[in-house]
Design an enzyme around this catalytic site. Structure first.
Site, short mmCIF file in Angstrom:
data_model
loop_
_atom_site.label_atom_id
_atom_site.label_comp_id
_atom_site.label_asym_id
_atom_site.label_seq_id
_atom_site.Cartn_x
_atom_site.Cartn_y
_atom_site.Cartn_z
N SER A 1 -9.93 -6.68 -2.32
CA SER A 1 -9.48 -6.55 -0.93
C SER A 1 -9.03 -7.92 -0.41
O SER A 1 -8.10 -8.51 -0.95
CB SER A 1 -10.61 -5.93 -0.09
N ASP A 32 -7.19 5.06 -1.87
CA ASP A 32 -7.53 3.70 -1.45
C ASP A 32 -6.89 3.33 -0.12
O ASP A 32 -5.81 3.83 0.24
CB ASP A 32 -7.03 2.71 -2.52
N HIS A 91 -11.25 2.74 -1.96
CA HIS A 91 -11.23 1.28 -1.91
C HIS A 91 -12.32 0.65 -2.78
O HIS A 91 -12.10 -0.38 -3.41
CB HIS A 91 -11.40 0.83 -0.46
#
Length: 327
Positions: free
Chosen positions: A136, A275, A302
């Site tokens: 991320s 995601d 995610h």
């Protein structure tokens, strides 16, 4: 198990040997060692960051793990420690987060300072050669580090659902939100217009969003719950903003899209089918990085490293093996 508390000098000597680098001993404090696991603190700009090395006596090129958020912690990435049977796996909590110092200075929450921190951690721990894994926001940090600092010794990047363009991230979240019921969308809009993010209705809306696009396991893994319990709101708000759907912080103009063709090392992209960083976006970024690879995990989101742990670890393991074996 008996914990052995060694002198800092002795442990740092072990770190130098096991990671194959030369540590700057003056910047490291060891607080705990247990077999091949070492924990302690590294002095960085404006404070100390906590680290853990798992498999310090493993022979392979170390893996340095950069957590997301901004403002999260290393905890939710702990399953990557399973890779320590082949190489040292190095976790750390970024400044302002988790077990690290939390200075009360909003001016510190910038991409540039965190990029510098990566280099400071590498130097202090003697990580002369390293694979970088960023999840991320950690993916943004990894890419910006190799592009802006041109560091030696970075063997590869593993970018798991990376944030590489703030505008595109917001657009993707808005598209995800549009698939939810109108009433939920209205609750989110009202919270953003009033600044009231504490209402039960908004919390319910976020729970539904996270259950679809952040982590689809029920219940959530304990390590992910720990990260959410420790989240640093000052860092998240300062760098990102009030919600996943709106960026008002120091990342609001962040984008490496126009520079991805300059990434000088092999890259593996990963994402989940559902995601926050969706497959279409990851395919777009992959197309900008010559020779890069993409692995999409069906049914995951995610936190696909938590939802499809075995498959994720196998993909990351094989990618690093191939890089290590290359002439």
């Amino acid at each position: 198990m008996l914990l052995l508390f060694l002198t800092a000098a002795a442990v740092l000597l072990a770190l130098c040997i096991t990671t194959g680098g030369t540590a700057d001993r003056s910047n490291v404090t060891i607080t705990r060692t247990d077999g091949g696991t070492h924990e302690g603190y590294v002095d960085v700009t404006a404070g100390r960051v906590w680290f853990r090395i798992v498999g310090a006596d493993s022979a392979g090129t170390p893996l340095l793990v950069l957590h997301g958020g901004p403002g999260a912690t290393h905890d939710y990435l702990e399953p990557l420690a399973a890779l320590a049977d082949e190489r040292p796996v190095v976790f750390y909590d970024q400044l302002g987060c988790g077990n690290s110092d939390r200075p009360d200075d909003p001016a510190l929450w910038t991409v540039e300072r965190y990029v510098g921190e990566v280099g400071e951690v590498r130097q202090a721990l003697g990580l002369d050669r390293v694979h970088l894994l960023g999840q991320s926001w950690g993916g943004a940090l990894a890419v910006e580090y190799v592009l802006s600092r041109n560091p030696e010794g970075v063997e590869s990047l593993i970018l798991s659902a990376p944030l590489l363009d703030a505008d595109r991230w917001v657009a993707d979240q808005r598209a995800n939100l549009a698939a939810f019921p109108d009433e939920m969308q209205k609750v989110v809009r009202e919270a953003e217009s009033t600044g009231d993010f504490d209402s039960p209705e908004y919390q319910d809306a976020m729970a539904a969003y996270y259950a679809r696009h952040v982590c689809r396991t029920d219940p959530w893994p304990e390590c992910l719950n720990r990260t959410f319990e420790k989240i640093s709101l000052p860092v998240y708000l300062g760098m990102w903003g009030p919600s996943e759907f709106t960026c008002t912080g120091t990342l609001r103009t962040f984008s490496v899209t126009g520079r991805l063709d300059e990434v000088p090392v092999p890259v593996l992209f990963t994402c989940g089918e559902h995601d926050e960083a969706p497959p279409a976006t990851m395919m777009y970024f992959q197309g900008l990085v010559p020779g890069s690879e993409l692995k999409v995990f069906e049914g995951a989101s995610h936190e696909h490293h938590l939802e499809e742990t075995d498959a994720y670890l196998a993909a990351v393991r094989e990618f690093m093996r191939q890089i290590d074996a290359a002439p």
